[in-house]
Motif scaffolding. Structure first.
Motif, PDB file in Angstrom:
ATOM      1  N   GLN A  61       0.842  -1.196   0.000  1.00 58.30           N
ATOM      2  CA  GLN A  61       0.000   0.000   0.000  1.00 58.30           C
ATOM      3  C   GLN A  61       0.884   1.257   0.000  1.00 58.30           C
ATOM      4  O   GLN A  61       1.826   1.353   0.784  1.00 58.30           O
ATOM      5  CB  GLN A  61      -0.888   0.006   1.251  1.00 58.30           C
ATOM      6  CG  GLN A  61      -1.997   1.048   1.174  1.00 58.30           C
ATOM      7  CD  GLN A  61      -2.945   0.919   2.358  1.00 58.30           C
ATOM      8  OE1 GLN A  61      -2.783   0.023   3.170  1.00 58.30           O
ATOM      9  NE2 GLN A  61      -3.910   1.799   2.447  1.00 58.30           N
ATOM     10  N   PRO A  62       0.608   2.211  -0.905  1.00 58.04           N
ATOM     11  CA  PRO A  62       1.458   3.421  -0.954  1.00 58.04           C
ATOM     12  C   PRO A  62       1.299   4.256   0.328  1.00 58.04           C
ATOM     13  O   PRO A  62       0.235   4.294   0.947  1.00 58.04           O
ATOM     14  CB  PRO A  62       0.930   4.182  -2.173  1.00 58.04           C
ATOM     15  CG  PRO A  62      -0.460   3.695  -2.372  1.00 58.04           C
ATOM     16  CD  PRO A  62      -0.475   2.269  -1.917  1.00 58.04           C
ATOM     17  N   GLU A  63       2.424   4.956   0.672  1.00 56.59           N
ATOM     18  CA  GLU A  63       2.417   5.769   1.897  1.00 56.59           C
ATOM     19  C   GLU A  63       1.608   7.040   1.677  1.00 56.59           C
ATOM     20  O   GLU A  63       1.681   7.667   0.616  1.00 56.59           O
ATOM     21  CB  GLU A  63       3.853   6.149   2.285  1.00 56.59           C
ATOM     22  CG  GLU A  63       4.680   4.973   2.782  1.00 56.59           C
ATOM     23  CD  GLU A  63       6.059   5.404   3.231  1.00 56.59           C
ATOM     24  OE1 GLU A  63       6.438   6.561   2.942  1.00 56.59           O
ATOM     25  OE2 GLU A  63       6.758   4.603   3.858  1.00 56.59           O
ATOM     26  N   SER A  64       0.880   7.418   2.704  1.00 57.07           N
ATOM     27  CA  SER A  64       0.101   8.661   2.640  1.00 57.07           C
ATOM     28  C   SER A  64       1.002   9.842   3.010  1.00 57.07           C
ATOM     29  O   SER A  64       2.146   9.662   3.448  1.00 57.07           O
ATOM     30  CB  SER A  64      -1.087   8.590   3.600  1.00 57.07           C
ATOM     31  OG  SER A  64      -0.622   8.473   4.935  1.00 57.07           O
ATOM     32  N   GLN A  65       0.472  11.078   2.846  1.00 63.72           N
ATOM     33  CA  GLN A  65       1.245  12.282   3.158  1.00 63.72           C
ATOM     34  C   GLN A  65       1.585  12.355   4.645  1.00 63.72           C
ATOM     35  O   GLN A  65       2.680  12.786   5.019  1.00 63.72           O
ATOM     36  CB  GLN A  65       0.431  13.516   2.730  1.00 63.72           C
ATOM     37  CG  GLN A  65       1.195  14.824   2.789  1.00 63.72           C
ATOM     38  CD  GLN A  65       2.335  14.896   1.779  1.00 63.72           C
ATOM     39  OE1 GLN A  65       2.299  14.213   0.765  1.00 63.72           O
ATOM     40  NE2 GLN A  65       3.357  15.678   2.106  1.00 63.72           N
ATOM     41  N   ILE A  66       0.669  11.901   5.494  1.00 62.23           N
ATOM     42  CA  ILE A  66       0.901  11.938   6.955  1.00 62.23           C
ATOM     43  C   ILE A  66       2.022  10.982   7.330  1.00 62.23           C
ATOM     44  O   ILE A  66       2.869  11.290   8.183  1.00 62.23           O
ATOM     45  CB  ILE A  66      -0.412  11.608   7.707  1.00 62.23           C
ATOM     46  CG1 ILE A  66      -1.460  12.692   7.436  1.00 62.23           C
ATOM     47  CG2 ILE A  66      -0.158  11.456   9.203  1.00 62.23           C
ATOM     48  CD1 ILE A  66      -2.847  12.333   7.898  1.00 62.23           C
ATOM     49  N   ASP A  67       2.024   9.784   6.656  1.00 62.41           N
ATOM     50  CA  ASP A  67       3.089   8.812   6.941  1.00 62.41           C
ATOM     51  C   ASP A  67       4.458   9.374   6.582  1.00 62.41           C
ATOM     52  O   ASP A  67       5.449   9.166   7.302  1.00 62.41           O
ATOM     53  CB  ASP A  67       2.842   7.525   6.167  1.00 62.41           C
ATOM     54  CG  ASP A  67       1.586   6.799   6.670  1.00 62.41           C
ATOM     55  OD1 ASP A  67       1.223   7.030   7.828  1.00 62.41           O
ATOM     56  OD2 ASP A  67       0.993   6.011   5.888  1.00 62.41           O
ATOM     57  N   LYS A  68       4.527  10.085   5.437  1.00 61.30           N
ATOM     58  CA  LYS A  68       5.801  10.688   5.017  1.00 61.30           C
ATOM     59  C   LYS A  68       6.254  11.764   6.016  1.00 61.30           C
ATOM     60  O   LYS A  68       7.434  11.857   6.345  1.00 61.30           O
ATOM     61  CB  LYS A  68       5.651  11.312   3.627  1.00 61.30           C
ATOM     62  CG  LYS A  68       5.504  10.272   2.515  1.00 61.30           C
ATOM     63  CD  LYS A  68       5.257  10.968   1.182  1.00 61.30           C
ATOM     64  CE  LYS A  68       5.049   9.945   0.071  1.00 61.30           C
ATOM     65  NZ  LYS A  68       4.759  10.602  -1.220  1.00 61.30           N
ATOM     66  N   TYR A 109       5.845  16.251  10.878  1.00 59.40           N
ATOM     67  CA  TYR A 109       4.488  16.237  11.445  1.00 59.40           C
ATOM     68  C   TYR A 109       4.440  16.927  12.800  1.00 59.40           C
ATOM     69  O   TYR A 109       3.430  17.539  13.165  1.00 59.40           O
ATOM     70  CB  TYR A 109       4.018  14.788  11.550  1.00 59.40           C
ATOM     71  CG  TYR A 109       2.608  14.628  12.064  1.00 59.40           C
ATOM     72  CD1 TYR A 109       1.508  14.832  11.229  1.00 59.40           C
ATOM     73  CD2 TYR A 109       2.374  14.298  13.408  1.00 59.40           C
ATOM     74  CE1 TYR A 109       0.216  14.696  11.718  1.00 59.40           C
ATOM     75  CE2 TYR A 109       1.084  14.159  13.897  1.00 59.40           C
ATOM     76  CZ  TYR A 109       0.006  14.360  13.034  1.00 59.40           C
ATOM     77  OH  TYR A 109      -1.271  14.231  13.516  1.00 59.40           O
TER      78      TYR A 109
END
Length: 354
Positions: A247-254, A261
């Motif tokens: 599953q691709p990483e979301s913006q929050i994960d990055k 963050y």
């Protein structure tokens, strides 16, 4: 393996005996007939030669009728017809006449050792222009290719419209059909003509008649095959895996991974501005380098010093002075001293003789 002595061999020049009335004295039970249409441009020729057609078919007791209104020719058997194959030959005769074969050649079909073959070539090529070019290739320059084919196969060949009519022995008709079909498949007839010439020479040798001729015949390969153009983007198939892709990483994960963050809004804004300014500085630097290229002087070639004339050979001034003195002593156009003395001696001898 079969012993060669047990094989049945046909002697050269042997012919099957002709079919006579004695072979079928009672004649035919039923009447058979065949009809064929002919084009409008053949009407005048057929009208002129039709008495000769009737006379030739009358010898085999076959009736022939010409209908100029419908544009058809009909042949029928009679009570006197004894040869059952005569009607088939008559049918081939009218077919050849309809395909522009002259009567002098077409009438040969009534002989026992002559057959005919009408090859349809109109549907073998899609494009009309390509068809015309390949048909012209069969004829050759001034009909030379067709003439060579006729001499090698002992057949009469007539190329007309969408058909090729051939008339001759069975072995020759087989070769003619092969050459015509190969020509329409874009194989030049000269290759088949070369093969036929070699076969004719091999047939003269009695020892080679029972052997295979594959080693003697030429093998022609097509050289003008175009390579298939490879696509710019090649789609390579990936290896099959039963597991789904990650599953691709979301913006929050990055942002969590980089620690952004947890920064405050002011810090985030300042960081973005610094990135923008850094990009702008790089762009200005690159632009300035491009402008400065115009002011960079080109590299000059090194100056090559000319070598001074070598003064190895010293000029002999004394020798030049002597030459000048000798030249002054001599008068312009005067003879040298030796030649003057010789001339004076010759004059004295002449005086003494007198």
């Amino acid at each position: 393996a079969v012993d060669e002595s047990e094989l049945l061999t046909v002697p050269d020049g042997w012919k099957e005996p002709a079919f006579t009335r004695e072979d079928n004295p009672k004649g035919l039970l039923e009447e058979s007939s065949f009809a064929t249409l002919f084009p409008k441009y053949r009407e005048a020729y057929l009208k002129e030669c039709w008495p000769l057609v009737q006379k030739a078919l009358g010898e085999h007791y076959v009736n022939a009728a010409l209908d100029l209104i419908e544009g058809s020719m009909t042949v029928t058997t009679t009570k006197k017809t004894f040869d059952p194959y005569a009607i088939i030959r008559a049918r081939d005769l009218i077919k050849l006449l309809a395909r522009s074969v002259p009567f002098e050649q077409a009438v040969r079909i009534l002989q026992d050792d002559v057959a005919c073959d009408i090859i349809k070539i109109g549907s073998l090529v899609r494009k009309r222009e390509t068809f015309i070019k390949r048909r012209a290739r069969l004829l050759g320059p001034k009909g030379s290719t067709l003439k060579a084919l006729e001499l090698l196969t002992n057949c009469y060949i007539m190329v007309q419209g969408n058909t090729v009519s051939a008339l001759g022995p069975f072995s020759g008709l087989k070769e003619v059909r092969k050459v015509v079909l190969d020509t329409m498949k874009n194989i030049h007839p000269i290759y088949n003509i070369k093969t036929l010439m070699i076969k004719r020479e091999l047939a003269k040798d009695p020892e080679l008649r029972t052997q295979s001729w594959e080693r003697f015949l030429p093998k022609f390969k097509r050289k003008n095959l175009k390579k298939r153009k490879e696509p710019k983007k090649k789609n390579t198939k990936k290896e099959y895996t039963p597991f789904p892709p990650p599953q691709p990483e979301s913006q929050i994960d990055k942002e969590l991974a980089s620690g952004e963050y947890f920064l405050k809004d002011r810090q985030k804004k300042r960081k973005r501005m610094e990135e923008i300014k850094a990009k702008q500085a790089d762009a200005v630097k690159r632009r300035q380098e491009e402008r400065n290229k115009a002011f960079i002087p080109p590299k000059e070639k090194p100056v090559v010093k000319t070598k001074k004339a070598s003064t190895e050979k010293k000029i002999d001034i004394e020798a030049i002075k002597e030459k000048v003195k000798n030249a002054k002593k001599k008068k312009l156009g005067a003879l040298p001293e030796e030649e003057v003395k010789l001339k004076m001696a010759a004059d004295e001898k002449k005086k003494k003789k007198k």
